[in-house]
Design an enzyme around this catalytic site. Structure first.
Site, PDB file in Angstrom:
ATOM      1  N   GLY A  58       0.799  -1.209   0.000  1.00 15.11           N
ATOM      2  CA  GLY A  58       0.000   0.000   0.000  1.00 15.11           C
ATOM      3  C   GLY A  58       0.834   1.263   0.000  1.00 15.11           C
ATOM      4  O   GLY A  58       0.301   2.352  -0.005  1.00 15.11           O
ATOM      5  N   CYS A  59       2.154   1.158   0.031  1.00 16.75           N
ATOM      6  CA  CYS A  59       2.984   2.357   0.091  1.00 16.75           C
ATOM      7  C   CYS A  59       3.235   2.915  -1.302  1.00 16.75           C
ATOM      8  O   CYS A  59       3.837   3.959  -1.442  1.00 16.75           O
ATOM      9  CB  CYS A  59       4.317   2.060   0.779  1.00 16.75           C
ATOM     10  SG  CYS A  59       5.447   1.115  -0.247  1.00 16.75           S
TER      11      CYS A  59
END
Length: 371
Positions: free
Chosen positions: A208-209
């Site tokens: 998710g980064c």
């Protein structure tokens, strides 16, 4: 019982159990001594169990705090007594629902004092959350276990798994006590699932980064679409200051724990309309974007606004804001160089170090009013 779930917290349980044993109101000092907590800690707990609203979180309405001269007195409401009675009648095997906050016994030390103070402290929860699309696990995140449907929707949109909320047909959160985690089962359209499977062939994983798990530099999405607005949104200094002044009081979990980030949607007059919290800054933004994309929250579609965050501004936050067509992204801390470069490219006004005395504008100052 009705679930705001704050009663699942150990301190909340202890407080309500103590109040349930008395028909008269109890003083706060007496309760603090009985429960072994500071008054500030107890007041934060009371705020959750009380009758008022804290930001986007409505109090449970189970306890009533009143003033009798200089004394602060607490008692159970009729609803609170009903909850206590129903809790007693529940089977011991019923699983507790996550609240975002748990209690832990701690020792507080002062450099000026040789004696440690035994306390019950409020701690932010961080649990594994698996996002499962059409039966296939795509990502496992560490997140605060609240507003997980907002989180799943926001993640799906900001990571381009779906282009629109209508492409998600169903969503269900399932607890897994064996691993103390939560699965969010998400059913998406066949076309989007086929595209996701194709993407998975080229990914080792995804946190998710925005970058983690990509298997080559060529896979990094460095080209962002430009923000599309009918007119150039212009934010005033007064509105930004108003939003800053209101942010901390609306961070319900952070008021208890001091350990989570916030992402807020603010109108151009500085009024905070929607706020979400999480231990991860990108999770907090995903939760906010998910909330704004749901049918029940039409704020973003009805009014112009901007996002204010309590964190630093890194690459993935700009990436998510660009995909959500957000023109102004502000935060209390600093941006990274890559975040600035991408915000410049996407047409996002990036504002950092928002403080009482001022702020720093890094890109597209034309989106700010000159005063």
């Amino acid at each position: 019982m009705e679930a705001l779930n704050y009663s699942q917290d150990q301190l909340s349980h202890a407080l309500m159990a103590e109040l349930a044993q008395h028909t008269e109101a109890l003083s706060l000092p007496r309760l603090c001594k009985k429960l072994g907590v500071r008054q500030s800690t107890l007041l934060r707990c009371i705020a959750y169990l009380g009758e008022e609203s804290i930001g986007q979180h409505k109090g449970a309405g189970w306890v009533h705090l009143q003033q009798d001269g200089d004394r602060s007195l607490l008692s159970l409401t009729e609803e609170g007594r009903r909850v206590c009675e129903s809790t007693v009648n529940q089977s011991d095997g019923e699983p507790e629902m996550p609240t975002g906050v748990v209690s832990r016994n701690v020792q507080r030390h002062a450099f000026s004092n040789q004696v440690a103070e035994e306390l019950i402290d409020q701690i932010a929860q961080e649990v594994p959350v698996a996002l499962v699309y059409n039966g296939i696990s795509h990502a496992v995140m560490l997140a605060t276990p609240l507003d997980l449907e907002d989180f799943a929707l926001g993640f799906s949109l900001s990571e381009a798994i779906v282009d629109d909320a209508s492409e998600i047909y169903d969503m269900e959160c399932q607890s897994d006590p064996e691993v103390q985690g939560i699965e969010v089962q998400i059913q998406i359209s066949a076309a989007r699932f086929a595209a996701l499977k194709e993407r998975r062939r080229h990914l080792a994983g995804n946190t998710g980064c925005g970058l983690c798990g990509k298997d080559s530099l060529q896979a990094l999405p460095m080209d962002l679409p430009a923000i599309k607005t009918e007119a150039v949104q212009q934010l005033s200094k007064a509105s930004l200051l108003k939003a800053l002044e209101g942010l901390s009081s609306l961070q319900a979990i952070n008021l208890q724990t001091g350990a989570v980030h916030a992402a807020a949607w603010v109108d151009m007059q500085g009024e905070i309309l929607v706020l979400r919290e999480d231990v991860g800054r990108h999770n907090a933004l995903d939760k906010l974007l998910g909330a704004l994309a749901t049918a029940k929250v039409k704020t973003k579609l009805q009014v112009e606004g901007f996002v204010l965050m309590s964190s630093r501004l890194s690459y993935e936050l700009v990436q998510k804001a660009a995909r959500a067509n957000i023109a102004i992204l502000a935060a209390l801390s600093a941006p990274t160089a890559l975040a600035i470069d991408l915000a410049e490219q996407a047409g996002i006004c990036l504002i950092g170090f928002v403080r009482q005395h001022g702020y720093v504008v890094y890109t597209h100052p034309e989106r700010l009013l000159t005063e």
